[in-house]
Write an enzyme that holds these catalytic residues in place. Sequence first.
Site, PDB file in Angstrom:
ATOM      1  N   ASP A 106       0.806  -1.233   0.000  1.00  0.00           N
ATOM      2  CA  ASP A 106       0.000   0.000   0.000  1.00  0.00           C
ATOM      3  C   ASP A 106       0.830   1.271   0.000  1.00  0.00           C
ATOM      4  O   ASP A 106       0.304   2.360   0.289  1.00  0.00           O
ATOM      5  CB  ASP A 106      -0.939  -0.004   1.215  1.00  0.00           C
ATOM      6  CG  ASP A 106      -2.069  -1.002   1.042  1.00  0.00           C
ATOM      7  OD1 ASP A 106      -2.618  -1.069  -0.073  1.00  0.00           O
ATOM      8  OD2 ASP A 106      -2.393  -1.708   2.005  1.00  0.00           O
ATOM      9  N   ASP A 166      -6.506  -3.807  -5.955  1.00  0.00           N
ATOM     10  CA  ASP A 166      -6.245  -2.480  -5.395  1.00  0.00           C
ATOM     11  C   ASP A 166      -4.859  -1.955  -5.775  1.00  0.00           C
ATOM     12  O   ASP A 166      -4.632  -0.752  -5.863  1.00  0.00           O
ATOM     13  CB  ASP A 166      -6.317  -2.508  -3.861  1.00  0.00           C
ATOM     14  CG  ASP A 166      -7.405  -3.385  -3.290  1.00  0.00           C
ATOM     15  OD1 ASP A 166      -7.760  -4.373  -3.943  1.00  0.00           O
ATOM     16  OD2 ASP A 166      -7.880  -3.107  -2.191  1.00  0.00           O
ATOM     17  N   GLY A 224      -8.486 -17.229  -8.321  1.00  0.00           N
ATOM     18  CA  GLY A 224      -8.984 -15.993  -7.747  1.00  0.00           C
ATOM     19  C   GLY A 224      -9.737 -16.276  -6.462  1.00  0.00           C
ATOM     20  O   GLY A 224     -10.246 -17.383  -6.255  1.00  0.00           O
ATOM     21  N   THR A 226     -11.978 -13.885  -3.138  1.00  0.00           N
ATOM     22  CA  THR A 226     -12.276 -12.569  -2.588  1.00  0.00           C
ATOM     23  C   THR A 226     -11.759 -12.485  -1.168  1.00  0.00           C
ATOM     24  O   THR A 226     -11.517 -13.502  -0.512  1.00  0.00           O
ATOM     25  CB  THR A 226     -13.782 -12.258  -2.616  1.00  0.00           C
ATOM     26  OG1 THR A 226     -13.938 -10.834  -2.524  1.00  0.00           O
ATOM     27  CG2 THR A 226     -14.543 -12.917  -1.470  1.00  0.00           C
ATOM     28  N   ARG A 238     -15.722  -1.923  -4.617  1.00  0.00           N
ATOM     29  CA  ARG A 238     -14.515  -1.083  -4.635  1.00  0.00           C
ATOM     30  C   ARG A 238     -13.414  -1.715  -5.479  1.00  0.00           C
ATOM     31  O   ARG A 238     -12.635  -1.004  -6.119  1.00  0.00           O
ATOM     32  CB  ARG A 238     -14.028  -0.789  -3.218  1.00  0.00           C
ATOM     33  CG  ARG A 238     -13.010   0.325  -3.202  1.00  0.00           C
ATOM     34  CD  ARG A 238     -12.863   1.047  -1.882  1.00  0.00           C
ATOM     35  NE  ARG A 238     -12.429   0.203  -0.795  1.00  0.00           N
ATOM     36  CZ  ARG A 238     -13.206  -0.267   0.162  1.00  0.00           C
ATOM     37  NH1 ARG A 238     -14.491   0.033   0.169  1.00  0.00           N
ATOM     38  NH2 ARG A 238     -12.733  -1.033   1.122  1.00  0.00           N
ATOM     39  N   TRP A 242     -11.416   0.154  -8.244  1.00  0.00           N
ATOM     40  CA  TRP A 242      -9.938   0.204  -8.383  1.00  0.00           C
ATOM     41  C   TRP A 242      -9.550  -0.236  -9.795  1.00  0.00           C
ATOM     42  O   TRP A 242      -8.588   0.261 -10.375  1.00  0.00           O
ATOM     43  CB  TRP A 242      -9.245  -0.705  -7.371  1.00  0.00           C
ATOM     44  CG  TRP A 242      -9.326  -0.358  -5.911  1.00  0.00           C
ATOM     45  CD1 TRP A 242      -9.558  -1.232  -4.880  1.00  0.00           C
ATOM     46  CD2 TRP A 242      -9.133   0.933  -5.279  1.00  0.00           C
ATOM     47  NE1 TRP A 242      -9.538  -0.577  -3.669  1.00  0.00           N
ATOM     48  CE2 TRP A 242      -9.270   0.748  -3.880  1.00  0.00           C
ATOM     49  CE3 TRP A 242      -8.865   2.217  -5.768  1.00  0.00           C
ATOM     50  CZ2 TRP A 242      -9.156   1.800  -2.955  1.00  0.00           C
ATOM     51  CZ3 TRP A 242      -8.755   3.266  -4.859  1.00  0.00           C
ATOM     52  CH2 TRP A 242      -8.896   3.055  -3.483  1.00  0.00           C
ATOM     53  N   SER A 354     -15.156  -2.860   5.171  1.00  0.00           N
ATOM     54  CA  SER A 354     -14.936  -4.300   5.203  1.00  0.00           C
ATOM     55  C   SER A 354     -16.177  -4.953   5.823  1.00  0.00           C
ATOM     56  O   SER A 354     -16.376  -4.860   7.030  1.00  0.00           O
ATOM     57  CB  SER A 354     -13.692  -4.507   6.078  1.00  0.00           C
ATOM     58  OG  SER A 354     -13.169  -5.771   5.942  1.00  0.00           O
ATOM     59  N   SER A 357     -19.185 -11.396   5.360  1.00  0.00           N
ATOM     60  CA  SER A 357     -20.312 -12.173   4.827  1.00  0.00           C
ATOM     61  C   SER A 357     -20.042 -13.644   5.154  1.00  0.00           C
ATOM     62  O   SER A 357     -18.924 -14.002   5.557  1.00  0.00           O
ATOM     63  CB  SER A 357     -20.413 -11.987   3.308  1.00  0.00           C
ATOM     64  OG  SER A 357     -19.570 -12.908   2.644  1.00  0.00           O
TER      65      SER A 357
HETATM   66  N1  GLY Z   1      -7.190  -1.218  -0.454  1.00  0.00           N
HETATM   67  C1  GLY Z   1      -8.053  -1.693   0.568  1.00  0.00           C
HETATM   68  C2  GLY Z   1      -9.471  -1.343   0.365  1.00  0.00           C
HETATM   69  O1  GLY Z   1      -9.862  -0.832  -0.663  1.00  0.00           O
HETATM   70  O2  GLY Z   1     -10.230  -1.599   1.283  1.00  0.00           O
END
Ligand code: GLY
Length: 393
Positions: A106, A166, A224, A226, A238, A242, A354, A357
């Site tokens: 990040d 992201d 892949g 999630t 999101r 991104w 966040s 689920s």
């Molecule tokens: N980059 C982390 C988020 O979008 O929550």
Amino acid sequence: MSWVTDRELAKKPEISEAEVAKALDGACGQVIRNLTDFTDKFPRAYSEDGFYPGGKNVDWTTGFWTGEIWLAYERTGEKRLRDAGEKQMDSFLNRIQQKIDVETHDLGFLYSPSCVAGYKLIQSQTGRKAALMAADALIGRFHEKGEFIQAWGSLDAPDNYRLIIDCLLNLPLLYWATEETGEKKYQEVAQKHIHTALANVIRDDFSTWHTFFFNRETGEPDHGATCQGYRDGSAWARGQAWGIYGTAIGYRYTRREDYIPIFEGVTDYFLRHLPEDLVPFWDLEFGDGDDQPRDSSSAAIAACGMLEMAKYLEEEKAKHYRGIARRLVKALADGYAVTDPAVSNGLVLHSTYSNHSPYNTCNHYGVDECNIWGDYFYLEALTRLSKDWNVYW
Ligand code: GLY
């Protein structure tokens, strides 16, 4: 659940110049009010009952607050904003020098809107030094075999050999570092990562995976999964946003024509899954009628991506995406922006960080709250609509 049709979307009103100016000035006023609390401290990633608590310069999100300060400085020219931005860049330099919570990809989210911005705006040598150190740390997370930058965890962790969508927004730090130093190594890593990411996270229908694992032994793509989306096969709102902004930024720096249809595909998927008021639910699986929280930050991120990409598209397409971005920003300004500081010290309500689920692996926090990156990208979108903006990314 139901989503807005293309025809309904086209009829939604666009934000006017006067509305942009009003929303931008209102948001800058809120940033200035927050300086007292958040100059030595940083707002945390998400608000609690509408109010951000203060904290140290840790986590992946603090650069967004400094980015808000720089955007407000651009708008107002106020010295107190510049002073606060400079103070925070000292904190970012200390953070990278002392290696405080920087074992992550990040670093672009952290150092582009804070230190690259401060360097571009006021030629801060502190900002330049800190951002270049961050770029060095970021390329240190690149795996030669898999040709990607590892998102989370230590590089030898057996269960974390993966990238996440992201990261496309972390790459501009590397392009900037090459521009600044002339050293190609940063750009080369960015190029390899974006190639690997776009080849794997985008599904045939242009929905996107949040995270993608590779085989540690061979470097080959594996599967892949999630983390923050509702379920593996859904499109986390999101993450999709991104993807939109990340592809636009990728095009900005590479001018690769094959990124244009990718941009169009991921953007159109996002638009086809918007609810009536144009602010997505936290996962694009959900639409009107579902009892689920929104993620307003996704609308702001997507709008910025469309405004960036519109600079490079032929006029008819550019007009189309600019118009959609103006509709999204109007939806945020009219229905989601904070207008009363007694309600919140953030800029945009109803974002989701966040949301746990039954099918995902994330913790539950920052749900239906302000999120600091949502505030930042809303301010960036308004800034983009107010002038020809020199991007921080
Ligand atoms: N980059 C982390 C988020 O979008 O929550």
